[in-house]
Write a protein that holds these residues in place. Structure first.
Motif, PDB file in Angstrom:
ATOM      1  N   THR A 167      34.586  43.757  46.322  1.00  0.00           N
ATOM      2  CA  THR A 167      33.123  43.665  46.364  1.00  0.00           C
ATOM      3  C   THR A 167      32.466  44.958  45.868  1.00  0.00           C
ATOM      4  OG1 THR A 167      33.120  44.337  48.675  1.00  0.00           O
ATOM      5  CG2 THR A 167      33.066  41.963  48.219  1.00  0.00           C
TER       6      THR A 167
ATOM      7  N   ASN B 291      31.252  46.132  40.357  1.00  0.00           N
ATOM      8  CA  ASN B 291      30.107  45.393  39.829  1.00  0.00           C
ATOM      9  C   ASN B 291      30.403  45.060  38.370  1.00  0.00           C
ATOM     10  OD1 ASN B 291      27.642  44.207  39.622  1.00  0.00           O
ATOM     11  ND2 ASN B 291      26.515  46.122  39.365  1.00  0.00           N
TER      12      ASN B 291
ATOM     13  N   LYS C  39      30.769  38.157  38.634  1.00  0.00           N
ATOM     14  CA  LYS C  39      31.389  38.703  39.843  1.00  0.00           C
ATOM     15  C   LYS C  39      31.883  37.611  40.792  1.00  0.00           C
ATOM     16  CE  LYS C  39      30.772  42.253  43.336  1.00  0.00           C
ATOM     17  NZ  LYS C  39      29.953  43.407  43.717  1.00  0.00           N
ATOM     18  N   GLU C  40      31.129  36.529  40.916  1.00  0.00           N
ATOM     19  CA  GLU C  40      31.547  35.471  41.831  1.00  0.00           C
ATOM     20  C   GLU C  40      32.874  34.862  41.392  1.00  0.00           C
ATOM     21  OE1 GLU C  40      29.489  33.849  38.454  1.00  0.00           O
ATOM     22  OE2 GLU C  40      28.808  35.375  39.859  1.00  0.00           O
TER      23      GLU C  40
ATOM     24  N   PHE D 116      35.168  36.491  39.702  1.00  0.00           N
ATOM     25  CA  PHE D 116      36.126  37.560  39.960  1.00  0.00           C
ATOM     26  C   PHE D 116      36.556  37.562  41.425  1.00  0.00           C
ATOM     27  CE2 PHE D 116      36.531  42.058  41.383  1.00  0.00           C
ATOM     28  CZ  PHE D 116      37.713  42.375  40.742  1.00  0.00           C
ATOM     29  N   LEU D 117      35.586  37.469  42.328  1.00  0.00           N
ATOM     30  CA  LEU D 117      35.886  37.514  43.760  1.00  0.00           C
ATOM     31  C   LEU D 117      36.695  36.303  44.227  1.00  0.00           C
ATOM     32  CD1 LEU D 117      32.492  38.888  45.133  1.00  0.00           C
ATOM     33  CD2 LEU D 117      34.665  40.135  44.878  1.00  0.00           C
TER      34      LEU D 117
ATOM     35  N   ARG E 155      42.852  39.551  40.299  1.00  0.00           N
ATOM     36  CA  ARG E 155      41.696  40.448  40.157  1.00  0.00           C
ATOM     37  C   ARG E 155      42.092  41.703  39.385  1.00  0.00           C
ATOM     38  NH1 ARG E 155      40.370  39.012  45.791  1.00  0.00           N
ATOM     39  NH2 ARG E 155      41.316  40.991  46.391  1.00  0.00           N
TER      40      ARG E 155
END
Length: 174
Positions: A74, A77, A81-82, A84-85, A92
């Protein structure tokens, strides 16, 4: 490494020729408008700064970024990103490889710019050159912005390929 070696080599090579007062800043037309008194600290400040920036970016790209991707994603940046998470920790790390490559690219480009600044400063200081041309700074900025675009596209492709791998693996387990 080669760019760093060039930066230090040019600094050492020019130092004996630098006059007691040399330019350290130039206006938009390339004319000197700031001066320093010759000393090891004043002359080698740019190579020291360049080394700190390059080594810092390389350490971040090679060590810190993968660790963040694994343990505290988290804090990273980046575009998408969503997506990636949603990846597992190892994917990752794979996903941030375009970012790591971009950081190394920026380190090399920045060091090359510093070599140019050091070289033109020495040439102006010793009277071998008139005003410094500003166009290399523009080229540097274009290269960095182009690199950002390339990194973003590569990141998008990498995330898409990792998502396909995740979906395929999940389907195979069902």
């Amino acid at each position: 490494m080669l760019a760093q070696a060039a930066l230090w080599w040019r600094g050492v090579a020019w130092y004996p020729s630098i006059p007691d007062r040399f330019p350290i800043h130039f206006d938009m037309a390339g004319n000197p408008d700031g001066w320093a008194t010759k000393s090891l600290g004043a002359w080698f400040l740019l190579p020291v700064f360049g080394t700190v920036v390059s080594v810092g970016l390389a350490i971040f790209a090679g060590l810190a970024l993968p660790r963040l991707a694994r343990h505290t994603p988290t804090m990273i940046n980046l575009p998408h990103k969503e997506r990636f998470l949603a990846l597992d920790p190892e994917r990752r790390v794979q996903a941030v490889s375009p970012v790591a490559c971009f950081l190394v690219y920026v380190a090399i480009a920045t060091t090359a710019l510093f070599v140019w600044i050091l070289e033109t400063t020495a040439r102006v200081a010793t009277g071998l050159q008139g005003p410094t041309p500003p166009w290399p700074v523009g080229v540097f900025l274009v290269l960095v912005v182009g690199g950002i675009v390339g990194m973003t596209l590569a990141l998008h492709r990498r995330l898409a390929s990792l998502e396909v791998t995740v979906a395929t693996t999940t389907d195979e387990r069902s």
